[in-house]
Design an enzyme around this catalytic site. Sequence first.
Site, PDB file in Angstrom:
ATOM      1  N   LYS A 211     -43.468  51.063 -93.372  1.00  0.00           N
ATOM      2  CA  LYS A 211     -43.084  52.402 -92.911  1.00  0.00           C
ATOM      3  C   LYS A 211     -41.565  52.528 -92.838  1.00  0.00           C
ATOM      4  CE  LYS A 211     -44.606  53.767 -88.708  1.00  0.00           C
ATOM      5  NZ  LYS A 211     -43.478  54.178 -87.840  1.00  0.00           N
ATOM      6  N   SER A 212     -40.900  51.535 -92.287  1.00  0.00           N
ATOM      7  CA  SER A 212     -39.432  51.611 -92.156  1.00  0.00           C
ATOM      8  C   SER A 212     -38.769  51.728 -93.529  1.00  0.00           C
ATOM      9  CB  SER A 212     -38.904  50.354 -91.464  1.00  0.00           C
ATOM     10  OG  SER A 212     -39.331  50.313 -90.133  1.00  0.00           O
TER      11      SER A 212
ATOM     12  N   GLN B  73     -33.271  52.088 -84.964  1.00  0.00           N
ATOM     13  CA  GLN B  73     -33.176  53.529 -85.235  1.00  0.00           C
ATOM     14  C   GLN B  73     -31.786  54.047 -84.889  1.00  0.00           C
ATOM     15  OE1 GLN B  73     -36.452  55.389 -83.194  1.00  0.00           O
ATOM     16  NE2 GLN B  73     -37.944  54.658 -84.688  1.00  0.00           N
TER      17      GLN B  73
ATOM     18  N   ARG C  88     -50.825  52.792 -82.742  1.00  0.00           N
ATOM     19  CA  ARG C  88     -50.974  51.339 -82.531  1.00  0.00           C
ATOM     20  C   ARG C  88     -51.873  51.025 -81.335  1.00  0.00           C
ATOM     21  NH1 ARG C  88     -47.838  49.851 -86.701  1.00  0.00           N
ATOM     22  NH2 ARG C  88     -45.839  50.926 -86.906  1.00  0.00           N
TER      23      ARG C  88
ATOM     24  N   LYS D 253     -42.054  54.319 -76.547  1.00  0.00           N
ATOM     25  CA  LYS D 253     -42.582  54.391 -77.921  1.00  0.00           C
ATOM     26  C   LYS D 253     -43.512  55.614 -78.027  1.00  0.00           C
ATOM     27  CE  LYS D 253     -40.387  50.857 -79.548  1.00  0.00           C
ATOM     28  NZ  LYS D 253     -39.337  51.098 -80.564  1.00  0.00           N
TER      29      LYS D 253
ATOM     30  N   ASP E   5     -43.071  46.503 -82.469  1.00  0.00           N
ATOM     31  CA  ASP E   5     -44.244  47.365 -82.642  1.00  0.00           C
ATOM     32  C   ASP E   5     -45.560  46.587 -82.538  1.00  0.00           C
ATOM     33  OD1 ASP E   5     -42.653  49.596 -82.972  1.00  0.00           O
ATOM     34  OD2 ASP E   5     -42.548  49.387 -85.153  1.00  0.00           O
TER      35      ASP E   5
END
Length: 436
Positions: free
Chosen positions: A19-20, A167, A394, A345, A318
């Site tokens: 995803k990143s 981020q 998640r 989160k 995560d």
Amino acid sequence: MTFSAASPLSGHVTVPGDKSISHRSLMLSALAVGESRVEGLLEGEDVLATAAAMRAMGADIVRDDEGVWHIYGVGVGGLLQPETALDMGNSGTSTRLLMGLLASHDLTATFVGDASLSKRPMARVTEPLARMGASFTSSPGDRLPLTMKGACPAVPLDYRLPVASAQVKSAILLAGLNTPGITRVVEPVPTRDHSERMLRGFGADLNVEVEADGARIITLVGEAELKPQNIVVPGDPSSAAFPMVAALLVPGSQVTIANVGLNATRAGLIDLLREMGGDIAVINAREVGGEPVGDLVVTASALHGVEPDPARAPAMIDEYPVAFIAAALAQGRSVFRGLEELRVKESDRIATMAAGLRAIGVMVEELEDGIIIEGSGGAPLAGGGPIATRLDHRIAMSFAVAGLVSRDGVTIDDMAPVATSFPTFVPLLQTLGAIA
Ligand code: S3P
């Protein structure tokens, strides 16, 4: 949806793209001049929100019939004023990185998101970006909906990260791309380094120095010219985490998860599970598109409790929800501390996990900065639910894994958030024989 006790898992699977790296592929390609190609892009809702935003600001983005994405970029500084609000859905990464990217453009943009994203703190990016010249009108508590006005020219920033956040680091570096002079970010604790690797790959003049105490100093020369790239996105280790823990916990399992990204800034869960006694072998270790990649062979193992070093947190930030499930099945007590970031989160992951674990019969103590979990020593968890997932993918996937090792099954209130990062999660569990 209810997940019930599974017979041994077996098979060979792949997980969707990282995803990143997928977000960054779209953003950087949109700033290069010419056509970039991206293979293995994660086609989850979060990444599609980034694609829609880049299109709204002038990039041409098409997916061909083979699943390859073609991005025709506008050049650094070339993004256009979006005509409508940018809908970021559930995606904190889209929001914070795009705020950085736009901070050094002469345009105004409004960011909106779902109920989860609208609760998350944005001051961590608005504060440094304001120092670069951008201005913000945000909802109370520095939250979305938020409107930003970029600054052009922006002022280069020299910034020491007060929170270990890739981020925030990435937002500042992306703002630095269209800023004259040198932007400098110091991170006392290393976080995922995909932005640095990819910016270099696209031809930016970026340098990283590591201090004796492990701090990283990143300098970026502004007014960069980015060259289009061919990118192959590796499988997401944060998605691989779920079948990995499932295979360790369901007795008699052996599963191969192929093509998983093994960047050291992301691989903390593998180290932790091995310390707990997990049998995880890496085969076919190789490099793909500047990132280390391998195939994981995971064999069911008896696990024991741990007290992991909080310094490891960024490398598995995560993965804590599913690590807590592993701890719930381990022999003895696990103590997790230093995890205050988990409270901001997609949900408050300490509170959401503590409530869910209690609901399925696990003894836990919630701490301000972590959790203490009494493991079952491998005995099936009682099960129950429905688990409140609070718009957090998640949380949903972690409790699905718990259901596979439960007496009565675990019911999840809402599986829809899984589509943000891992749209093929349920079919993948079917392939492994975990669900009918
Ligand atoms: C991400 C960084 C992490 C992580 C998120 C993705 C990224 O957030 O939790 O899922 O792509 O840079 P923080 O940097 O805020 O810890």
